[in-house]
Write an enzyme that holds these catalytic residues in place. Structure first.
Site, mmCIF file in Angstrom:
data_model
loop_
_atom_site.group_PDB
_atom_site.id
_atom_site.type_symbol
_atom_site.label_atom_id
_atom_site.label_comp_id
_atom_site.label_asym_id
_atom_site.label_seq_id
_atom_site.Cartn_x
_atom_site.Cartn_y
_atom_site.Cartn_z
ATOM 1 C CB ALA A 149 33.101 44.527 37.818
ATOM 2 N N GLY B 211 30.259 45.514 42.459
ATOM 3 C CA GLY B 211 29.155 45.693 41.593
ATOM 4 C C GLY B 211 27.996 44.145 41.884
ATOM 5 C CD GLU C 193 28.340 49.530 41.736
ATOM 6 O OE1 GLU C 193 29.012 48.894 41.679
ATOM 7 O OE2 GLU C 193 28.067 50.236 41.665
ATOM 8 C CD GLU D 227 32.988 48.954 44.069
ATOM 9 O OE1 GLU D 227 33.010 48.870 45.190
ATOM 10 O OE2 GLU D 227 31.699 48.224 43.044
HETATM 11 C C1 LIG Z 1 37.504 54.938 29.028
HETATM 12 C C2 LIG Z 1 35.847 55.073 29.907
HETATM 13 C C3 LIG Z 1 35.776 53.792 29.899
HETATM 14 C C4 LIG Z 1 34.403 54.620 31.322
HETATM 15 C C5 LIG Z 1 34.403 53.481 32.521
HETATM 16 C C6 LIG Z 1 33.785 52.370 31.943
HETATM 17 C C7 LIG Z 1 32.884 51.252 33.152
HETATM 18 C C8 LIG Z 1 32.693 49.697 33.278
HETATM 19 C C9 LIG Z 1 31.866 49.526 33.835
HETATM 20 C C10 LIG Z 1 32.617 49.096 35.092
HETATM 21 C C11 LIG Z 1 31.095 49.487 35.898
HETATM 22 C C12 LIG Z 1 31.027 49.024 37.612
HETATM 23 C C13 LIG Z 1 30.701 48.036 38.273
HETATM 24 C C14 LIG Z 1 31.274 47.612 39.921
HETATM 25 O O1 LIG Z 1 31.293 49.089 40.492
HETATM 26 C C15 LIG Z 1 33.386 47.228 39.953
HETATM 27 C C16 LIG Z 1 33.797 46.568 39.846
HETATM 28 O O2 LIG Z 1 33.006 45.752 40.798
HETATM 29 S S1 LIG Z 1 35.455 46.050 41.064
HETATM 30 C C17 LIG Z 1 35.238 44.320 41.535
HETATM 31 C C18 LIG Z 1 35.135 44.910 42.899
HETATM 32 N N1 LIG Z 1 34.864 43.367 43.450
HETATM 33 C C19 LIG Z 1 36.539 43.255 43.994
HETATM 34 O O3 LIG Z 1 36.719 43.698 45.115
HETATM 35 C C20 LIG Z 1 36.488 41.786 45.014
HETATM 36 C C21 LIG Z 1 37.476 41.128 45.190
HETATM 37 N N2 LIG Z 1 37.600 40.004 44.629
HETATM 38 C C22 LIG Z 1 37.525 39.464 46.355
HETATM 39 O O4 LIG Z 1 37.486 39.756 46.985
HETATM 40 C C23 LIG Z 1 37.831 37.892 46.835
HETATM 41 O O5 LIG Z 1 38.299 37.111 45.420
HETATM 42 C C24 LIG Z 1 36.173 36.800 47.727
HETATM 43 C C25 LIG Z 1 35.509 37.536 46.134
HETATM 44 C C26 LIG Z 1 36.203 37.683 48.630
HETATM 45 C C27 LIG Z 1 36.905 35.640 46.885
HETATM 46 O O6 LIG Z 1 38.182 36.051 48.071
HETATM 47 P P1 LIG Z 1 38.739 34.397 47.597
HETATM 48 O O7 LIG Z 1 38.189 33.400 48.339
HETATM 49 O O8 LIG Z 1 39.968 34.224 49.447
HETATM 50 O O9 LIG Z 1 39.305 33.534 47.630
HETATM 51 P P2 LIG Z 1 40.190 34.507 45.912
HETATM 52 O O10 LIG Z 1 40.531 36.040 46.437
HETATM 53 O O11 LIG Z 1 41.368 33.742 45.937
HETATM 54 O O12 LIG Z 1 39.742 34.678 44.188
HETATM 55 C C28 LIG Z 1 39.612 32.926 43.727
HETATM 56 C C29 LIG Z 1 40.362 33.889 42.406
HETATM 57 O O13 LIG Z 1 38.972 34.512 41.386
HETATM 58 C C30 LIG Z 1 39.615 35.872 41.191
HETATM 59 N N3 LIG Z 1 38.420 36.885 40.930
HETATM 60 C C31 LIG Z 1 38.512 37.577 43.047
HETATM 61 N N4 LIG Z 1 37.419 38.017 42.610
HETATM 62 C C32 LIG Z 1 37.415 38.538 41.078
HETATM 63 C C33 LIG Z 1 36.977 39.625 40.418
HETATM 64 N N5 LIG Z 1 35.846 40.505 40.433
HETATM 65 N N6 LIG Z 1 37.153 39.377 38.838
HETATM 66 C C34 LIG Z 1 38.407 38.893 38.284
HETATM 67 N N7 LIG Z 1 38.304 37.837 38.989
HETATM 68 C C35 LIG Z 1 38.390 37.578 40.637
HETATM 69 C C36 LIG Z 1 41.290 35.793 41.460
HETATM 70 O O14 LIG Z 1 41.869 37.512 41.110
HETATM 71 C C37 LIG Z 1 41.146 34.243 42.333
HETATM 72 O O15 LIG Z 1 41.914 34.029 40.778
HETATM 73 P P3 LIG Z 1 43.590 34.346 40.645
HETATM 74 O O16 LIG Z 1 44.428 35.716 40.699
HETATM 75 O O17 LIG Z 1 44.379 33.503 42.032
HETATM 76 O O18 LIG Z 1 43.559 33.207 39.066
#
Ligand SMILES: CCCCCCCCCCCCC[C@H](O)CC(=O)SCCNC(=O)CCNC(=O)[C@H](O)C(C)(C)COP(=O)(O)OP(=O)(O)OC[C@H]1O[C@@H](n2cnc3c(N)ncnc32)[C@H](O)[C@@H]1OP(=O)(O)O
Ligand SMILES: NC(=O)c1ccc[n+]([C@@H]2O[C@H](COP(=O)([O-])OP(=O)(O)OC[C@H]3O[C@@H](n4cnc5c(N)ncnc54)[C@H](O)[C@@H]3O)[C@@H](O)[C@H]2O)c1
Length: 719
Positions: A61, A100, A103, A123
């Site tokens: 996400a 996500g 997922e 997450e």
């Molecule tokens: C009021 C009641 C509300 C109720 C509920 C609301 C529900 C909302 C709906 C939710 C549904 C759930 C969905 C899901 O279960 C939730 C998720 O998916 S959470 C996200 C999970 N993902 C992660 O943990 C992965 C995170 N990212 C990484 O680990 C790494 O970035 C990577 C993918 C392995 C890549 O690594 P690298 O190549 O080293 O690159 P960087 O880490 O440097 O990242 C580059 C750049 O991208 C930005 N970034 C990375 N991932 C995300 C992301 N998921 N979203 C947004 N941005 C992301 C990262 O910040 C870097 O940018 P910078 O910060 O340097 O500008």
């Protein structure tokens, strides 16, 4: 967005296109919904492949959306629509499939992964749980114990492990998208009845209650107050005990609680802060994007004690050639053995060959003549370090970067001992250096941007989270630690016990309280520093002056323990007692308690009741106040730098986001008010006097932490 194309005549290829990690933003979700509709309605399409552009499947996400009003199609129905499709859908996983992203892949009917891909339901590391069906599908696919392990830790698994666990159906060394297309062609027209994970029964052991109780206990212990791992267990329990649709309701309910929690905000702040510190800047205006690092192929380490050994291992593991220099024969022999052992154990853990041939050892400093970079790790003694830097400056080839691992000494003074002070920076590693993730890169006024860029890049290559900081006594981490440690001692004087203080800090989330940590690091380390600073006066003097040194309140408690040979774990006695020297389990020590009582009597102190709140306020706010001074002095560029140093180097609980983030959550006005209160009560403790920057931030309406940098800049320009 997502692009739809038809390939191999009958395969609909959906490519996620949201650089850099193909996160599932509102636009990306809409793109997928549209592309899936198109694939399902196109009679020429018999099967579908979903992949991500630029070699990454999907980073989950879009975390940046979380603090905002989320629009666009929700993930859960989107994934349900994919699973419900009557045409087979294959996920082609390259790079990462996290959160996500995984997922989404679990909603597909098949998964083909590249051998280098990594997968995980991450997450929990963001204070959340997998809320797009992950907590319900993964246990149904791989069983409850394995799913619990992955979901509660957020750990990344390799494609090979994913295959073994049954998360993916095929792993390939070739192009994963091409392989997935072939796979899609081979399954076109086949029944999908057995491929929809949500319809699977959840395989779980017969004693499911006992299993969950055991796991819950374990998770509570390791979570140290974090709520997301607990919610993850509860959600998986729902998968094991409820039908899928009710399990999904439970998943959403638990997510709703986590989603708006302070812990989720703190953990997501840490995620972005960890990346932000790589975009360093110096007061001179030099920056990460305009400073070119030099490549380092060969490095040297001087001094193979506790730190030098770990640094040598970390450098060799990065693939560099290392010259390791130690002058003392006994240390030299011992270090060679220890370093090889450390590398062998590391290699065993990673299933690789130990890089033993990367290190050459010498007792002669002349051996470093041809290296590109030196890291000095001799005793913390300025005269000795001066001599080493003078030697290095004449021995090393032109342009060699000279770095020091000093914990607190003046990097600029060391630079002044060399012919090229611009090549000198601090590279402050943390013990054990081959394990701890933090590196403070310390620049002096004369360090060149290239030297800083090179040290930062080398740190990154070594797998460290590197933070560039200015030069001052103790830099950022150790400078802030001093008031924290001192407050803990003052609390003992006033009536607290090590157990009470440590208990409060551990309940806050630290792995070890301040006294247990001091016993682990060795009480003699600080004693030596205080002696060097002229603070230590031997013997148990009494009278008011005994607790005042250099015009400030001082507690000699630590010195008195050291005088008794109580150095902590290494001697079997410190603030606690240990079964034998080197033992790690701290036990209540009646001697220490009588000693404290005797001390108070001697100094006419009447012990009073101290509660956990006072412990936290005094220890943590003292540390935070110093953090504000560090920002005011420009030693750290922003609060993120301080927070990352504390989370990665000092085990500050990540779900509290670091000290400066924590202060913003508590409220700056409250921190200011409590500091004022404690400073009035103890005017002889100058660092409890609230820092000007804190006052001004409060006066300007306590901006949120992400606005501090800007606010500080503005406040500076008004001075
Ligand atoms: C009021 C009641 C509300 C109720 C509920 C609301 C529900 C909302 C709906 C939710 C549904 C759930 C969905 C899901 O279960 C939730 C998720 O998916 S959470 C996200 C999970 N993902 C992660 O943990 C992965 C995170 N990212 C990484 O680990 C790494 O970035 C990577 C993918 C392995 C890549 O690594 P690298 O190549 O080293 O690159 P960087 O880490 O440097 O990242 C580059 C750049 O991208 C930005 N970034 C990375 N991932 C995300 C992301 N998921 N979203 C947004 N941005 C992301 C990262 O910040 C870097 O940018 P910078 O910060 O340097 O500008
Ligand atoms: N120990 C820690 O937790 C820690 C953490 C961060 C930084 N540091 C800093 O790292 C440095 C080293 O600390 P340590 O704990 O490893 O010390 P240590 O006492 O374990 O090791 C120092 C080593 O340097 C060797 N040495 C002394 N003079 C030398 C010379 N001229 N040439 C080559 N070798 C020489 C000594 O024989 C010894 O083996 C210090 O500046 C310290 O402040 C220590």
């Amino acid at each position: 967005m997502a692009q739809f194309t038809r390939v191999s005549r009958s395969v609909g290829l959906i490519t996620l296109q949201n650089p850099p990690v193909n996160a599932l933003s509102a636009v990306a979700r809409q793109g997928i919904v549209d592309a899936v509709k198109r694939a399902l309605s196109d009679p020429k399409v018999k099967s579908v492949v979903i992949c991500g552009q630029n070699g990454i499947f999907c980073g989950g996400a879009d975390i940046k959306e979380f603090g905002t009003n989320i629009t666009g199609p929700p993930l859960v129905p989107m994934i349900h629509a994919i699973e419900a499709s009557n045409k087979p859908v294959v996920a082609a996983i390259e790079g990462s499939a996290f959160g996500g992203g995984l997922e989404l892949a679990l909603g597909c009917h098949y998964r083909v992964a590249h051998s280098k891909a990594k997968l995980g339901l991450t997450e929990v590391t963001l204070g959340l749980l997998p809320a797009a069906g992950g907590t319900q599908r993964l246990p149904r696919l791989i069983g409850v114990p394995a799913a619990l392990n992955l979901i509660t830790t957020g750990r990344h698994v390799t494609a090979a492990e994913a295959l073994q666990l049954g998360i993916v159906d095929q792993v390939t060394d070739h192009n994963a998208v091409d392989e997935a297309v072939k796979f899609a062609l081979s399954v076109a027209g086949k029944s999908l009845d057995a491929r929809r994970i949500s319809t699977y029964p959840c395989p779980c052991p017969s004693d499911v209650d006992a299993l969950f109780e055991e796991v819950m206990q374990k998770v509570r212990q390791s979570a140290r107050g974090a709520i997301a791992p607990i919610a993850c267990v509860q959600a998986v329990r729902a998968a094991a005990t409820l039908p899928y649709s009710q399990g999904m309701e439970r998943e959403q309910e638990l997510m709703a609680t986590l989603f708006t929690s302070g812990q989720a905000r703190a953990l997501q702040y840490c995620f972005f802060a960890q990346r932000a510190v790589g975009r360093w800047s110096m007061p001179s205006g030099a920056r990460w994007d305009t400073s070119k690092p030099r490549s380092i192929h060969k490095a040297a380490v001087i001094g193979l004690g506790t730190m030098g050994r770990g640094i040598a291992v970390a450098l060799a593991q990065t693939g560099l050639s290392v010259v390791a220099v130690e002058t003392q024969e006994k240390q030299f022999m011992e270090a060679k053995k220890m370093v090889s052992g450390m590398m062998e154990r590391g290699a065993k853990r990673h299933g690789t060959a130990p890089p033993l041939d990367k290190i050459t050892y010498s007792q002669n400093i002349q051996a470093v003549a041809d290296v590109d970079l030196v890291i000095e790790a001799v005793f913390e003694d300025m005269a000795l370090k001066e001599k080493v830097f003078q030697q290095l400056s004449t021995i090393c080839k032109q342009g060699t970067f000279l770095c020091t691992n000093t914990s607190a000494l003046d990097v600029d003074h060391l630079a002044s001992q060399t012919r090229n002070p611009e090549l000198v920076v601090g590279m402050h590693f943390f013990a054990p250096a081959h394990v701890m993730k933090l590196l403070e890169v310390v620049y002096g006024p004369r360090s060149s941007p290239q030297a800083v860029a090179t040290a930062m890049q080398l740190g990154k290559k070594m797998g460290k989270v590197s933070v560039a900081v200015g030069n001052c006594r103790g830099f950022v981490g150790n400078r802030m630690l001093k008031p924290y440690l001192e407050q803990a001692l003052f609390l003992l004087e006033e009536g607290a016990t090590p157990e009470l203080v440590d208990g409060a800090l551990e309940e806050f989330g630290f792995a070890l309280g301040v006294f247990k940590m001091s016993d682990l690091s060795g009480l003699d380390v600080g004693w030596k520093v205080r002696k060097g600073d002229g603070l230590v006066e031997p013997g148990l003097a009494s009278g008011p002056s005994a607790r005042i040194r250099q015009g400030r309140r001082y507690s000699p408690l630590g010195d008195l323990l050291c005088e008794q040979g109580r150095f902590g774990q290494k001697t079997g006695q410190g603030w606690y007692r240990y079964d034998k020297p080197g033992s790690r389990v701290p036990r209540y020590d009646p001697w220490l308690h009588s000693f404290l009582e005797e001390y108070r009597t001697q100094h006419g102190i009447v012990a009073r009741r101290i509660d956990q709140q006072e412990v936290l306020e005094r220890c943590l706010y003292a540390l935070i106040n110093e953090g504000f001074r560090i920002l005011e002095d420009g030693i750290a560029a922003g609060p993120e730098d301080i927070d990352i140093i504390y989370v990665f180097g000092y085990s500050w609980p990540r779900h509290r986001g670091g000290p400066m983030f924590y202060a913003s959550m508590v409220g700056l006005a409250k921190v200011l008010e409590r500091l004022e209160h404690y400073h009035q009560a103890h005017p002889d403790v100058p660092y409890m006097q609230p820092c000007n920057l804190l006052r001004r931030l409060v006066a300007s309406g306590s901006p949120p932490v992400h606005k501090w940098k800007e606010a500080i800049k503005k406040l500076r320009s008004q001075l």
